[in-house]
Design a protein around this motif. Sequence first.
Motif, PDB file in Angstrom:
ATOM      1  N   MET A 168       0.843  -1.191   0.000  1.00 55.53           N
ATOM      2  CA  MET A 168       0.000   0.000   0.000  1.00 55.53           C
ATOM      3  C   MET A 168       0.880   1.245   0.000  1.00 55.53           C
ATOM      4  O   MET A 168       1.897   1.284   0.688  1.00 55.53           O
ATOM      5  CB  MET A 168      -0.937  -0.023   1.206  1.00 55.53           C
ATOM      6  N   GLU A 169       0.481   2.258  -0.741  1.00 55.30           N
ATOM      7  CA  GLU A 169       1.382   3.372  -1.012  1.00 55.30           C
ATOM      8  C   GLU A 169       1.063   4.649  -0.236  1.00 55.30           C
ATOM      9  O   GLU A 169       1.760   5.638  -0.385  1.00 55.30           O
ATOM     10  CB  GLU A 169       1.365   3.687  -2.514  1.00 55.30           C
ATOM     11  N   ILE A 170       0.006   4.668   0.568  1.00 53.10           N
ATOM     12  CA  ILE A 170      -0.320   5.880   1.321  1.00 53.10           C
ATOM     13  C   ILE A 170       0.729   6.105   2.398  1.00 53.10           C
ATOM     14  O   ILE A 170       0.966   5.254   3.246  1.00 53.10           O
ATOM     15  CB  ILE A 170      -1.718   5.787   1.950  1.00 53.10           C
ATOM     16  N   SER A 171       1.364   7.254   2.370  1.00 50.32           N
ATOM     17  CA  SER A 171       2.477   7.537   3.277  1.00 50.32           C
ATOM     18  C   SER A 171       2.143   8.691   4.206  1.00 50.32           C
ATOM     19  O   SER A 171       1.179   9.437   3.995  1.00 50.32           O
ATOM     20  CB  SER A 171       3.731   7.897   2.466  1.00 50.32           C
ATOM     21  N   SER A 172       2.972   8.860   5.234  1.00 56.07           N
ATOM     22  CA  SER A 172       2.822  10.018   6.125  1.00 56.07           C
ATOM     23  C   SER A 172       2.970  11.324   5.353  1.00 56.07           C
ATOM     24  O   SER A 172       2.252  12.295   5.626  1.00 56.07           O
ATOM     25  CB  SER A 172       3.867   9.951   7.240  1.00 56.07           C
ATOM     26  N   SER A 173       3.891  11.358   4.392  1.00 55.88           N
ATOM     27  CA  SER A 173       4.101  12.596   3.632  1.00 55.88           C
ATOM     28  C   SER A 173       2.867  12.943   2.800  1.00 55.88           C
ATOM     29  O   SER A 173       2.514  14.122   2.650  1.00 55.88           O
ATOM     30  CB  SER A 173       5.339  12.475   2.735  1.00 55.88           C
ATOM     31  N   TYR A 174       2.190  11.923   2.272  1.00 59.04           N
ATOM     32  CA  TYR A 174       0.958  12.157   1.520  1.00 59.04           C
ATOM     33  C   TYR A 174      -0.091  12.808   2.425  1.00 59.04           C
ATOM     34  O   TYR A 174      -0.761  13.779   2.042  1.00 59.04           O
ATOM     35  CB  TYR A 174       0.431  10.838   0.962  1.00 59.04           C
ATOM     36  N   GLY A 182      -5.171  21.718   2.308  1.00 58.13           N
ATOM     37  CA  GLY A 182      -6.609  21.795   2.495  1.00 58.13           C
ATOM     38  C   GLY A 182      -7.358  20.568   2.027  1.00 58.13           C
ATOM     39  O   GLY A 182      -8.569  20.624   1.792  1.00 58.13           O
ATOM     40  N   GLY A 183      -6.658  19.438   1.880  1.00 56.48           N
ATOM     41  CA  GLY A 183      -7.299  18.193   1.474  1.00 56.48           C
ATOM     42  C   GLY A 183      -8.024  17.527   2.636  1.00 56.48           C
ATOM     43  O   GLY A 183      -8.114  18.081   3.741  1.00 56.48           O
ATOM     44  N   GLU A 184      -8.504  16.307   2.396  1.00 58.91           N
ATOM     45  CA  GLU A 184      -9.270  15.607   3.419  1.00 58.91           C
ATOM     46  C   GLU A 184      -8.783  14.152   3.537  1.00 58.91           C
ATOM     47  O   GLU A 184      -9.300  13.249   2.878  1.00 58.91           O
ATOM     48  CB  GLU A 184     -10.767  15.626   3.062  1.00 58.91           C
ATOM     49  N   PRO A 185      -7.753  13.930   4.382  1.00 58.42           N
ATOM     50  CA  PRO A 185      -7.187  12.582   4.548  1.00 58.42           C
ATOM     51  C   PRO A 185      -7.802  11.806   5.716  1.00 58.42           C
ATOM     52  O   PRO A 185      -7.172  10.899   6.255  1.00 58.42           O
ATOM     53  CB  PRO A 185      -5.714  12.883   4.815  1.00 58.42           C
ATOM     54  N   ARG A 186      -9.011  12.146   6.088  1.00 55.80           N
ATOM     55  CA  ARG A 186      -9.595  11.643   7.339  1.00 55.80           C
ATOM     56  C   ARG A 186      -9.476  10.136   7.512  1.00 55.80           C
ATOM     57  O   ARG A 186      -9.098   9.660   8.582  1.00 55.80           O
ATOM     58  CB  ARG A 186     -11.066  12.043   7.428  1.00 55.80           C
ATOM     59  N   HIS A 200      -4.744  20.572  17.193  1.00 57.18           N
ATOM     60  CA  HIS A 200      -3.470  21.260  17.388  1.00 57.18           C
ATOM     61  C   HIS A 200      -2.972  21.964  16.112  1.00 57.18           C
ATOM     62  O   HIS A 200      -1.867  22.508  16.115  1.00 57.18           O
ATOM     63  CB  HIS A 200      -2.423  20.268  17.887  1.00 57.18           C
ATOM     64  N   GLU A 201      -3.794  21.901  15.066  1.00 54.77           N
ATOM     65  CA  GLU A 201      -3.477  22.593  13.800  1.00 54.77           C
ATOM     66  C   GLU A 201      -2.100  22.197  13.277  1.00 54.77           C
ATOM     67  O   GLU A 201      -1.285  23.053  12.899  1.00 54.77           O
ATOM     68  CB  GLU A 201      -3.585  24.109  13.983  1.00 54.77           C
ATOM     69  N   LEU A 202      -1.841  20.888  13.239  1.00 54.77           N
ATOM     70  CA  LEU A 202      -0.563  20.384  12.747  1.00 54.77           C
ATOM     71  C   LEU A 202      -0.566  20.290  11.219  1.00 54.77           C
ATOM     72  O   LEU A 202      -1.605  20.110  10.594  1.00 54.77           O
ATOM     73  CB  LEU A 202      -0.285  18.997  13.347  1.00 54.77           C
ATOM     74  N   TYR A 203       0.616  20.410  10.632  1.00 57.07           N
ATOM     75  CA  TYR A 203       0.853  20.216   9.199  1.00 57.07           C
ATOM     76  C   TYR A 203       0.169  21.262   8.316  1.00 57.07           C
ATOM     77  O   TYR A 203       0.077  21.080   7.105  1.00 57.07           O
ATOM     78  CB  TYR A 203       0.429  18.805   8.752  1.00 57.07           C
ATOM     79  N   THR A 204      -0.321  22.343   8.897  1.00 55.07           N
ATOM     80  CA  THR A 204      -0.982  23.352   8.086  1.00 55.07           C
ATOM     81  C   THR A 204       0.026  24.370   7.587  1.00 55.07           C
ATOM     82  O   THR A 204       1.115  24.507   8.137  1.00 55.07           O
ATOM     83  CB  THR A 204      -2.064  24.080   8.894  1.00 55.07           C
TER      84      THR A 204
END
Length: 204
Positions: A168-174, A182-186, A200-204
């Motif tokens: 599976m190719e979904i990574s933390s960087s993705y 502003g995507g939705e990786p929920r 905590h408004e991380l990665y924004t």
Amino acid sequence: MAKIGIYGSSFDPITNVHLWTASTVAHRCKLDKVIFLPCSSKRKDKIMKTSDEHRWSMLQLAIYNNDKFVADDYEMLQDAWEVYTFYTMEHFKKKYPEDEVYFIMGADLLVDIADGKWKYDEELISSNKFIVMARDEINMVKTISRSPILRNHDDGTKFHLIDKGLSMEISSSYIRDEFSKGGEPRYLLPDSCYDYIKKHELYT
């Protein structure tokens, strides 16, 4: 005697793929425990996108309801120049002297060892056992065969190769990129971690 897998990564953030991979490896390799090992933020070859405190908190949230999963901050607490996998494995073998300890890694890291990119590579390979997961169509058997260090220490039990169903190719960087744009990786990470990142408004 228990079988323990050491699973290192940045976990920045931990994802559902990390959890699924650990669960699948534990099932296929009959592991009694998987130790999630966040890497040191002091390493010069990695740049963390959030603090150790946040990475550690998200990891705890992600694994709290699985009795086989344990988090360990050993590498997070080490100075960068002391973080080598050989030292890490020596630490855990001393911590669990009655158990069988495996290092879990992707086939890309196996290639790096074959290419001479790891320090203390021969000491590491000669004294440990490995669970190696398929990555990007890397031929793991050929990788071992072309490396004198890998092939000369392969006694048939040194490397447990898992070559099906772990690509599976979904990574933390993705996931970080999705948050930042502003995507939705929920549904790519645990709900508790998603909520933590939003709070905590991380990665924004």
